[in-house]
Design an enzyme around this catalytic site. Structure first.
Site, PDB file in Angstrom:
ATOM      1  N   CYS A  25       0.814  -1.226   0.000  1.00 59.63           N
ATOM      2  CA  CYS A  25       0.000   0.000   0.000  1.00 59.63           C
ATOM      3  C   CYS A  25       0.842   1.269   0.000  1.00 59.63           C
ATOM      4  O   CYS A  25       0.304   2.376  -0.083  1.00 59.63           O
ATOM      5  CB  CYS A  25      -0.961  -0.011   1.179  1.00 59.63           C
ATOM      6  N   HIS A  71     -12.586   9.408  -9.149  1.00 58.23           N
ATOM      7  CA  HIS A  71     -11.479   9.485 -10.117  1.00 58.23           C
ATOM      8  C   HIS A  71     -10.459  10.576  -9.769  1.00 58.23           C
ATOM      9  O   HIS A  71      -9.971  11.293 -10.635  1.00 58.23           O
ATOM     10  CB  HIS A  71     -12.013   9.628 -11.550  1.00 58.23           C
ATOM     11  N   GLU A 110     -12.673  -0.341   1.232  1.00 50.67           N
ATOM     12  CA  GLU A 110     -11.711  -0.234   0.129  1.00 50.67           C
ATOM     13  C   GLU A 110     -11.733  -1.485  -0.744  1.00 50.67           C
ATOM     14  O   GLU A 110     -11.390  -1.420  -1.922  1.00 50.67           O
ATOM     15  CB  GLU A 110     -10.294  -0.056   0.674  1.00 50.67           C
TER      16      GLU A 110
HETATM   17  N1  LIG Z   1      -6.370  -0.618   9.035  1.00 51.96           N
HETATM   18  C1  LIG Z   1      -6.080  -0.415   7.724  1.00 51.96           C
HETATM   19  N2  LIG Z   1      -5.294  -1.276   7.097  1.00 51.96           N
HETATM   20  C2  LIG Z   1      -5.024  -1.107   5.802  1.00 51.96           C
HETATM   21  C3  LIG Z   1      -5.583  -0.018   5.083  1.00 51.96           C
HETATM   22  C4  LIG Z   1      -6.390   0.914   5.794  1.00 51.96           C
HETATM   23  O1  LIG Z   1      -6.882   1.920   5.248  1.00 51.96           O
HETATM   24  N3  LIG Z   1      -6.619   0.670   7.103  1.00 51.96           N
HETATM   25  N4  LIG Z   1      -5.362   0.102   3.764  1.00 51.96           N
HETATM   26  C5  LIG Z   1      -4.687  -0.785   3.072  1.00 51.96           C
HETATM   27  C6  LIG Z   1      -4.627  -0.686   1.585  1.00 51.96           C
HETATM   28  O2  LIG Z   1      -4.874   0.620   1.147  1.00 51.96           O
HETATM   29  C7  LIG Z   1      -5.660  -1.563   0.893  1.00 51.96           C
HETATM   30  O3  LIG Z   1      -6.898  -1.352   1.463  1.00 51.96           O
HETATM   31  C8  LIG Z   1      -5.257  -2.998   0.888  1.00 51.96           C
HETATM   32  O4  LIG Z   1      -5.868  -3.747   1.911  1.00 51.96           O
HETATM   33  P1  LIG Z   1      -5.628  -5.310   2.076  1.00 51.96           P
HETATM   34  O5  LIG Z   1      -6.880  -5.903   2.632  1.00 51.96           O
HETATM   35  O6  LIG Z   1      -4.377  -5.563   2.837  1.00 51.96           O
HETATM   36  O7  LIG Z   1      -5.383  -5.716   0.553  1.00 51.96           O
HETATM   37  P2  LIG Z   1      -5.660  -6.995  -0.284  1.00 51.96           P
HETATM   38  O8  LIG Z   1      -6.964  -6.846  -0.968  1.00 51.96           O
HETATM   39  O9  LIG Z   1      -4.497  -7.185  -1.165  1.00 51.96           O
HETATM   40  O10 LIG Z   1      -5.723  -8.114   0.817  1.00 51.96           O
HETATM   41  P3  LIG Z   1      -5.929  -9.693   0.667  1.00 51.96           P
HETATM   42  O11 LIG Z   1      -5.016 -10.222   1.712  1.00 51.96           O
HETATM   43  O12 LIG Z   1      -5.594 -10.076  -0.718  1.00 51.96           O
HETATM   44  O13 LIG Z   1      -7.368  -9.922   1.040  1.00 51.96           O
HETATM   45  C9  LIG Z   1      -3.974  -1.866   3.756  1.00 51.96           C
HETATM   46  N5  LIG Z   1      -4.255  -1.985   5.147  1.00 51.96           N
HETATM   47 ZN   LIG Z   2      -5.323   1.140  -0.680  1.00 47.07          ZN
END
Ligand SMILES: Nc1nc2c(c(=O)[nH]1)N=C([C@H](O)[C@H](O)COP(=O)(O)OP(=O)(O)OP(=O)(O)O)CN2
Ligand SMILES: [Zn+2]
Length: 120
Positions: A25, A71, A110
């Site tokens: 991220c 966007h 998200e």
């Molecule tokens: N507490 C938070 N943790 C994370 C945030 C956030 O805003 N608050 N944001 C992110 C990243 O921006 C994004 O949301 C990725 O999240 P994540 O679930 O880790 O991503 P994936 O979809 O790749 O996860 P999988 O493990 O494939 O489900 C990160 N953390």
């Molecule tokens: Zn993100």
């Protein structure tokens, strides 16, 4: 106590600071965000129509989402703020609870598996 919610959507990019260099991220990426506004009122506060607030009154929020967030690159939009879901939920609450005093919580998704909520 009554609670109503209305859901809105937008797509945007962001990059999160203060993470390990190799954190996924920390790289530029995007999400199809969902925002839920929750509004609350006591039984004796309902309108004569029986509403906490007419869902239609939130059309200005939809216009704002479309104009300000959809966007866009969120790091440029939200001043001095790392655009995590938590920070965005608090920012939206701060901006919009002045206009709609019934707002009791803001939730941001998200990804299909994640939700963050700000509830003062
Ligand atoms: N507490 C938070 N943790 C994370 C945030 C956030 O805003 N608050 N944001 C992110 C990243 O921006 C994004 O949301 C990725 O999240 P994540 O679930 O880790 O991503 P994936 O979809 O790749 O996860 P999988 O493990 O494939 O489900 C990160 N953390
Ligand atoms: Zn993100």
């Amino acid at each position: 106590m009554f609670r109503i919610t209305k859901e809105f959507a937008f797509s945007a990019s962001h990059r999160l600071d203060h993470l390990a260099q190799d954190h996924q991220c920390a790289r530029l990426h995007g999400h199809n965000y969902i925002v839920q506004l929750e509004l609350s009122a006591d039984v004796n506060e309902l309108t004569t129509a029986g509403f906490v607030r007419d869902y239609g009154d939130l059309s200005d929020f939809k216009k704002w989402i479309d104009a300000e967030l959809d966007h866009r690159h969120l790091n440029d939009v939200i001043p001095d703020c790392n655009p995590s879901a938590e920070n965005m939920a608090m920012w939206i609450y701060t901006v919009w609870s002045e206009r709609f005093r019934e707002i009791s919580a803001v939730r941001i998704s998200e990804t299909p598996k994640t939700w963050a909520e700000y509830r003062p």
